[in-house]
Design a protein around this motif. Sequence first.
Motif, PDB file in Angstrom:
ATOM      1  N   SER A 294       0.817  -1.212   0.000  1.00  0.00           N
ATOM      2  CA  SER A 294       0.000   0.000   0.000  1.00  0.00           C
ATOM      3  C   SER A 294       0.852   1.264   0.000  1.00  0.00           C
ATOM      4  O   SER A 294       0.407   2.321  -0.452  1.00  0.00           O
ATOM      5  N   GLN A 295       2.082   1.160   0.503  1.00  0.00           N
ATOM      6  CA  GLN A 295       2.979   2.315   0.478  1.00  0.00           C
ATOM      7  C   GLN A 295       3.480   2.628  -0.923  1.00  0.00           C
ATOM      8  O   GLN A 295       3.919   3.754  -1.185  1.00  0.00           O
ATOM      9  N   HIS A 296       3.412   1.646  -1.814  1.00  0.00           N
ATOM     10  CA  HIS A 296       3.874   1.838  -3.190  1.00  0.00           C
ATOM     11  C   HIS A 296       2.713   1.956  -4.192  1.00  0.00           C
ATOM     12  O   HIS A 296       2.834   2.669  -5.196  1.00  0.00           O
ATOM     13  N   TYR A 297       1.620   1.231  -3.923  1.00  0.00           N
ATOM     14  CA  TYR A 297       0.548   1.142  -4.922  1.00  0.00           C
ATOM     15  C   TYR A 297      -0.822   1.373  -4.286  1.00  0.00           C
ATOM     16  O   TYR A 297      -1.134   0.790  -3.242  1.00  0.00           O
ATOM     17  N   SER A 298      -1.616   2.197  -4.933  1.00  0.00           N
ATOM     18  CA  SER A 298      -3.016   2.358  -4.521  1.00  0.00           C
ATOM     19  C   SER A 298      -3.933   1.493  -5.378  1.00  0.00           C
ATOM     20  O   SER A 298      -5.082   1.247  -5.006  1.00  0.00           O
ATOM     21  N   ILE A 299      -3.417   1.033  -6.520  1.00  0.00           N
ATOM     22  CA  ILE A 299      -4.196   0.171  -7.415  1.00  0.00           C
ATOM     23  C   ILE A 299      -3.335  -1.018  -7.839  1.00  0.00           C
ATOM     24  O   ILE A 299      -2.209  -0.832  -8.317  1.00  0.00           O
ATOM     25  N   ILE A 300      -3.851  -2.224  -7.651  1.00  0.00           N
ATOM     26  CA  ILE A 300      -3.176  -3.432  -8.113  1.00  0.00           C
ATOM     27  C   ILE A 300      -4.019  -4.056  -9.213  1.00  0.00           C
ATOM     28  O   ILE A 300      -5.205  -4.371  -8.999  1.00  0.00           O
ATOM     29  N   CYS A 301      -3.434  -4.203 -10.400  1.00  0.00           N
ATOM     30  CA  CYS A 301      -4.112  -4.812 -11.551  1.00  0.00           C
ATOM     31  C   CYS A 301      -3.595  -6.236 -11.722  1.00  0.00           C
ATOM     32  O   CYS A 301      -2.400  -6.438 -11.944  1.00  0.00           O
ATOM     33  N   LEU A 302      -4.499  -7.199 -11.617  1.00  0.00           N
ATOM     34  CA  LEU A 302      -4.119  -8.606 -11.723  1.00  0.00           C
ATOM     35  C   LEU A 302      -4.865  -9.255 -12.884  1.00  0.00           C
ATOM     36  O   LEU A 302      -6.105  -9.199 -12.933  1.00  0.00           O
ATOM     37  N   ASP A 303      -4.123  -9.868 -13.774  1.00  0.00           N
ATOM     38  CA  ASP A 303      -4.721 -10.578 -14.904  1.00  0.00           C
ATOM     39  C   ASP A 303      -4.777 -12.071 -14.595  1.00  0.00           C
ATOM     40  O   ASP A 303      -3.824 -12.633 -14.047  1.00  0.00           O
TER      41      ASP A 303
ATOM     42  N   HIS B 194      -7.997  -9.243   2.547  1.00  0.00           N
ATOM     43  CA  HIS B 194      -8.624  -8.541   3.670  1.00  0.00           C
ATOM     44  C   HIS B 194      -7.703  -7.422   4.153  1.00  0.00           C
ATOM     45  O   HIS B 194      -8.150  -6.279   4.382  1.00  0.00           O
ATOM     46  N   ALA B 195      -6.410  -7.725   4.268  1.00  0.00           N
ATOM     47  CA  ALA B 195      -5.439  -6.727   4.727  1.00  0.00           C
ATOM     48  C   ALA B 195      -5.236  -5.618   3.693  1.00  0.00           C
ATOM     49  O   ALA B 195      -5.154  -4.435   4.045  1.00  0.00           O
ATOM     50  N   LEU B 196      -5.173  -5.974   2.412  1.00  0.00           N
ATOM     51  CA  LEU B 196      -4.975  -4.963   1.366  1.00  0.00           C
ATOM     52  C   LEU B 196      -6.169  -4.014   1.261  1.00  0.00           C
ATOM     53  O   LEU B 196      -6.009  -2.799   1.125  1.00  0.00           O
ATOM     54  N   PHE B 197      -7.379  -4.570   1.324  1.00  0.00           N
ATOM     55  CA  PHE B 197      -8.557  -3.704   1.282  1.00  0.00           C
ATOM     56  C   PHE B 197      -8.598  -2.786   2.503  1.00  0.00           C
ATOM     57  O   PHE B 197      -9.009  -1.620   2.404  1.00  0.00           O
ATOM     58  N   ASN B 198      -8.158  -3.280   3.658  1.00  0.00           N
ATOM     59  CA  ASN B 198      -8.101  -2.432   4.851  1.00  0.00           C
ATOM     60  C   ASN B 198      -7.109  -1.294   4.694  1.00  0.00           C
ATOM     61  O   ASN B 198      -7.249  -0.241   5.335  1.00  0.00           O
ATOM     62  N   GLU B 199      -6.097  -1.500   3.849  1.00  0.00           N
ATOM     63  CA  GLU B 199      -5.107  -0.458   3.575  1.00  0.00           C
ATOM     64  C   GLU B 199      -5.545   0.464   2.427  1.00  0.00           C
ATOM     65  O   GLU B 199      -4.746   1.248   1.910  1.00  0.00           O
ATOM     66  N   GLU B 200      -6.804   0.342   2.008  1.00  0.00           N
ATOM     67  CA  GLU B 200      -7.386   1.211   0.973  1.00  0.00           C
ATOM     68  C   GLU B 200      -6.775   0.978  -0.408  1.00  0.00           C
ATOM     69  O   GLU B 200      -6.717   1.892  -1.238  1.00  0.00           O
ATOM     70  N   VAL B 201      -6.319  -0.238  -0.667  1.00  0.00           N
ATOM     71  CA  VAL B 201      -5.824  -0.602  -2.002  1.00  0.00           C
ATOM     72  C   VAL B 201      -7.004  -1.058  -2.859  1.00  0.00           C
ATOM     73  O   VAL B 201      -7.855  -1.824  -2.398  1.00  0.00           O
ATOM     74  N   SER B 202      -7.057  -0.583  -4.103  1.00  0.00           N
ATOM     75  CA  SER B 202      -8.095  -1.005  -5.042  1.00  0.00           C
ATOM     76  C   SER B 202      -7.575  -2.158  -5.901  1.00  0.00           C
ATOM     77  O   SER B 202      -6.417  -2.152  -6.321  1.00  0.00           O
ATOM     78  N   LEU B 203      -8.448  -3.116  -6.166  1.00  0.00           N
ATOM     79  CA  LEU B 203      -8.127  -4.265  -7.020  1.00  0.00           C
ATOM     80  C   LEU B 203      -8.881  -4.145  -8.335  1.00  0.00           C
ATOM     81  O   LEU B 203     -10.103  -3.960  -8.350  1.00  0.00           O
TER      82      LEU B 203
END
Length: 373
Positions: free
Chosen positions: A103-112, A130-139
Amino acid sequence: MQENYNQDIQSGALQPDKYQLEAVKALQQRLDSLARGHKPKSLYLFGPVGRGKTLLMDMFYQHLPKSQSIRLHFHHFMAKIHEELNSLQGEANPMQIIAKRWSQHYSIICLDEFFVEDIGDAMILAGLWHALFNEEVSLITTSNAPPNELYRDGLARHRFEPTIELLNKECDCLDLGMGVDYRRLHEADLPYYLKQGTLQQLRSLAESHFGRTKETPSVRIMKREIPCLWHNNKVIGFDFMSLCSGPRSQRDYMELADRYAAIAVHQVPAFSYIPDKDLVHGVEETYQREHQANIVSKLDNEARRFIALVDECYDRKCHLLVTAETDIDKLYQARQLAFPFRRCVSRLFEMQQWGDSVAGNTLVKRRQSVPES
């Protein structure tokens, strides 16, 4: 993004597709939200192979600020997570640590190609997202299956169900429908797939594009010797069992696809259903015997490695020249890997259409402007 998509439709590079258009609108909404300084809602695009999911993902990622986003194939994402977990052995909350780092590097993670096929990855994903969504990361992700179908019939699948609920809660899920498989519009021409071809025919095909080869007993990959047939600095030939049986990993195929312009594979078998109950043992053995003994086949490990080889060649634009026992459509007739092998078949068809131009015995690799899954 939507403007570029419309231009591709008008130019004829892409065909009009109402399902794709809805996906483009949804992706454009995420870009607009990001431009306004808001956190984009996560998005889960799913549909059959060849419906344009990877193409749309690529178009979307091109418009993202690279300082805030990363795009990875799902297998490569999981490889990175496994590496980090290994480095965090003994930590009380490794998933939270990993999520904080990302989350410190990316706010959006794109997974194919979001796909879950073993209990280990299923359990990792349960805590990780669960942890990534809690850190406000978008998938933003693509998959051949909706969340409710992920890891279907898998071992202890009930332990993965909270992750499915989480994905459905956090993501807008959009179905790309049962439309055209764009990879197969030109499937009649199979220049790199020789059904029941001989080894000499395979070598002649390779040399017609890449120049003369010389026989060699092995090649060193990932600090290990792998038996091979012949090679030059552009193409290398293998017997199928040498390349896809035994201790082979995705990393082997990644290095090969990076090193060579093409890989030639002789005698790809028909993966027929041959029950192999000897594979059913170990943890929760009773459950496996009841639930998996009727689907595991003797060549499933080899088939799984072949899928990985095709994926790495496809992602790295490395040509794959093949002699095989049967038609592409009939390669996999077993049960356990029927779902992921559909993607493999679709990609093999598309790879037949990759253009080539010979200049100094170098095959120029490119992808056609057709949607990918």
